[in-house]
Every structure is written in C-alpha cells, then in structure tokens.
Design an enzyme around this catalytic site. Structure first.
Site, PDB file in Angstrom:
ATOM      1  N   TYR A 196       1.152   7.976  -0.035  1.00 18.81           N
ATOM      2  CA  TYR A 196       1.872   6.750   0.330  1.00 18.81           C
ATOM      3  C   TYR A 196       1.115   5.530  -0.177  1.00 18.81           C
ATOM      4  O   TYR A 196      -0.085   5.390   0.028  1.00 18.81           O
ATOM      5  CB  TYR A 196       2.035   6.661   1.849  1.00 18.81           C
ATOM      6  N   HIS A 251       6.591   3.324   3.323  1.00 19.95           N
ATOM      7  CA  HIS A 251       5.632   3.581   4.417  1.00 19.95           C
ATOM      8  C   HIS A 251       4.997   2.285   4.904  1.00 19.95           C
ATOM      9  O   HIS A 251       3.830   2.269   5.286  1.00 19.95           O
ATOM     10  CB  HIS A 251       4.581   4.599   3.980  1.00 19.95           C
TER      11      HIS A 251
HETATM   12 MG    MG Z   1       8.443   8.184   6.298  1.00 19.55          MG
END
Ligand code: MG
Length: 443
Positions: A196, A251
């Site tokens: 992320y 995110h």
């Molecule tokens: Mg997620």
C-alpha cells in the site's frame, strides 16, 4: 369461533399448526408464543471465544451454545490487531449478559447487548457483538433448516462475483499477476504497485539516517506514489486490455487534496472503483472529492459507527460501501446498511481479506446472494490448514464465490484442529509508516 378456525387465522406454518392442534392441553400450558411459533423455546447456555491462526491472521470465532444438545452457532469476531481484547469482551462480558436469554430474538438481543456497555461503536466491542449476532443467525438457519440467505428472501444471483488481488514491485511483475488472475477466470482485479502506498519507490535519506523512530518503521512519500499510480494503470490497460475491470486501494495514505488530483488523473483508465481515497477522519472532504471526479469511490473498511456511513450513503457521496462486517457490530447491522444503501444506489463491497474467518467470509457471501445492490466481493485464498479447521468454508470457482448450502452459514469449526494453530508471537499491531521527515502516515 372454534379452536381450528382461531389457529388458522394466525398464519402459522404446518409445524405450528401441528403443535397447536395435536396437543391442546400441553399447548395451553405453555405461553401463547411458545405454543404457536412451531419451534421449541431455546435459551443461550454459553458464549465463548475460539482463537486460531491457520493462515497467519489471528482469528476469533464466537460459539454460542444452546439448551438443545448439539445445536450451536458460529460468528466471526476477528480483529487481527487486538484479538485478545475481543476475547475478553466476549468471555467476561457478553457471555454472562447473554446466558439464559432467548436464542430466537436476534434483534432484541443485539439492541440490548449493544447498549449493555453504555459506551458503544468501538472496534473491540463491535467485534464481540458481531460474533454473538452472527452466531444467532447461524442458529436461526439451522433451526429453519435453511441457508441464511434464504431467511433474507433467497438468491438474487447464482454466486458472488469477486475481485482478485494483484501486486508487483514493477510493471512487469504486476502485468504477469493480472494476466494469471484473468486466466483463473476473474473479471475484476485490484492492482497495487508493491505494498500500500508503493513505499519501495521512496528513495534517499530519511528519518532512519537521523535516528528517528525504530529501524523496522517503514517509509512512504506521497509524490513517488502519485506519479507511479497513473502510469501503472496506463501499463495494465495497454497490456491486459479493456475487458478487465481494474480496482485500486489508496489505503488513505495521501492528503485529501492529493486524492482529488489522483482520482481525476485515473478517470481516463475507467477504474471499477478506487478504494479508501480518504481517511475516515476526513469524511467531510467527500463532497469536495465527489464534485471533481466521476471515478467510482469505495469507502468504509475502517468504519465502526453509523455516524461514519449514514451521511456518505444518504448524500450519495460514495458508490460502494465497503465495511468490515464484524467491525460494524453484526450481520444484522450489515443487512440494514445494505437496505439503506439500496435506496441511494450505493452497492456493497464487503471487506473480505485474510483477517476475516471463513465464518465471516460465508456471512459476506450470504448477504451478497440475497441483496439487490450487491456490487463486488473481495476474494480470499484459504490454505489447506484453514480448510481443515473450517469445513464448509466458501469456495471460489472462475472468479465467483459459492457458499456451502448447508443450513445456517454452512461453516463449522474443528476445535481440536484449531488448537494446532496458536496465535503467532507478534501481537499483530500495524507498524509505523512515516514520511521522509518521520511524520506518521495513516493508517
Ligand atoms: Mg482496503
């Protein structure tokens, strides 16, 4: 009016008719409700937590035992980052609260368990509450001899269409992964360049050289991520075609105004949705984002409270509601969210990662089957150990998730096998992510 005519008017099923007609003396000696509903009254005798970790996440499953020998229900209460706090909430507080109460009155139990802590809507207590609530739905299905989706009105579709996860540290790795998911039958693929926020793209001196934080803290700067992400979409569209639906999870790792710019840039690649572009703390920024871009937005993985999701849905500020069902406090809550969302053209995309137990995945899939406004389901791969501990777990074939058609949620747990997989030593918390100067990044 004779007795038969009086009972006919109650709209009972055949079992209720039999109970009421065949044993009038016994029926008269029971309460009116017990005599007419066709099911023997049942009480909760115990609520307990089962912990296991067959596939690294720390799973917590609630088992609700009843006064009928052998009849129990299972619910998911998995909160990977604070599992032992959930276990305490279940065993020290929910168990004594629920014992002796009526198994059948799910909504009544939920409402009273919800306010039994007075302070509410936090992640620990919501997970515990969900474990109890989901287990009661499982019992309800078993008592009705039906899968839970039948109790909700039956199927709206044959199975739940899923998206797969693809990631790679460079475009070629990612492209290979997307192509393999397409070959497996997935039409929807989530693409991520590395972890992320693509932290591996952040280079140069940082807080680490200055001795700030700990050596294990990771780094993520916004700019390399914001530059690489549109190029990632461009590459995958160019090499994997226009048929595949592409998803991406921000995110919440960038500033809100950066999210506006990113989503506008991504419009040309026609994403299926962009997930969590803002942190829940920035919910009030959604009207600004919405006015600037037509990119479909999925939001809500971190939501715990109706105060977080009601406004976004009713103001039509998102396209997919993406809550983690156990974090909302229950299967009952998720069902209500789906119903609310239907009237505002918001579709479902229940959170379905590895840190949801197979019981929780089954609950996701039962809702997916029964609601009109299903959007997409996050798919999961269970390893052999997980399938050994949880017989009846949902299965994925050619990109679709199928439930086991047994009554209830269709998933059981082998408690002896569960003991073979204790929690890992690391307690499970998220480690810090920092900007170049050491500033903390959410989450
Ligand atoms: Mg997620």
């Amino acid at each position: 009016m004779n007795r038969r005519d009086a009972i006919k008017g109650l709209g009972l099923g055949s079992a209720g008719m039999m109970a009421a007609m065949m044993k009038p003396n016994e029926a008269m000696s029971q309460s009116y409700a017990d005599a007419t509903r066709g099911l023997a009254p049942l009480k909760i005798t115990k609520v307990r937590a089962i912990t296991t970790s067959p596939q690294s996440p720390r799973l917590v499953v609630v088992k609700v035992e009843t006064s009928e020998p052998g009849l129990y229900g299972l619910g998911c209460a998995t909160y990977n980052q604070r599992p032992l706090s959930v276990v305490t909430a279940i065993e020290e507080y929910l168990d004594p609260f629920a014992r002796g109460r009526d198994v059948d009155n799910i909504e009544d139990l939920w409402q009273n368990a919800y306010t039994s802590s007075y302070w509410r809507n936090g992640p620990v207590l919501n997970n515990a509450l969900c474990g109890l609530d989901m287990a009661l739905w499982d019992i309800k299905g078993k008592r009705a001899n039906m899968p839970v989706y039948q109790l909700l009105g039956g199927k709206c579709r044959f199975a739940a269409d899923c998206y797969a996860h693809s990631s790679g540290r460079d475009f070629q790795q990612l492209e290979d992964s997307v192509k393999s998911k397409i070959e497996q039958g997935f039409r929807h693929v989530r693409i991520q360049l590395g972890g992320y926020g693509s932290g591996h793209l952040s280079k140069g001196e940082s807080f680490k050289e200055a001795g700030f934080g700990l050596a294990g803290d990771s780094r993520m700067d916004s700019r390399p991520y914001l530059k690489a992400t549109p190029k990632m979409f461009e590459h995958i569209r160019a090499t994997c075609g226009d048929e595949v639906e592409l998803l991406h999870d921000v995110h919440e790792r960038i500033e809100p105004i950066e999210a506006v710019g990113l989503l506008k840039e991504l419009e040309q690649y026609r994403p299926f949705f962009i997930e969590d572009p803002l942190a829940p703390e920035s919910n009030d920024f959604f009207p600004i984002l919405r006015r600037q871009t037509s990119v479909p937005i999925a939001m809500g993985e971190l939501f715990n409270s109706p105060h977080e999701w009601v406004g976004l849905i009713t103001q039509r500020l998102i396209d997919f509601i993406r809550v983690h069902i156990s974090q909302t406090g229950g299967f009952s809550v998720a069902r209500k969210i789906a119903t609310l969302a239907e009237f505002f053209d918001v579709r479902s995309a229940w959170h379905g990662p590895g840190d949801v137990s197979p019981v929780g995945h089954a609950a996701n899939a039962h809702l997916d089957l029964a609601i009109r406004n299903f959007g997409i389901q996050e798919s999961v791969n269970f390893n052999e150990a997980m399938l050994e501990v949880f017989p009846g777990a949902p299965t994925i074939k050619k990109g679709f998730m199928y439930v086991n058609e047994a009554p209830g949620f269709g998933v059981d747990i082998d408690e002896e096998k569960a003991k073979k997989y204790p929690f890992p030593e690391h307690p499970g918390y998220w480690s810090p992510v920092r900007r170049r100067d050491g500033t903390a990044v959410r989450p």
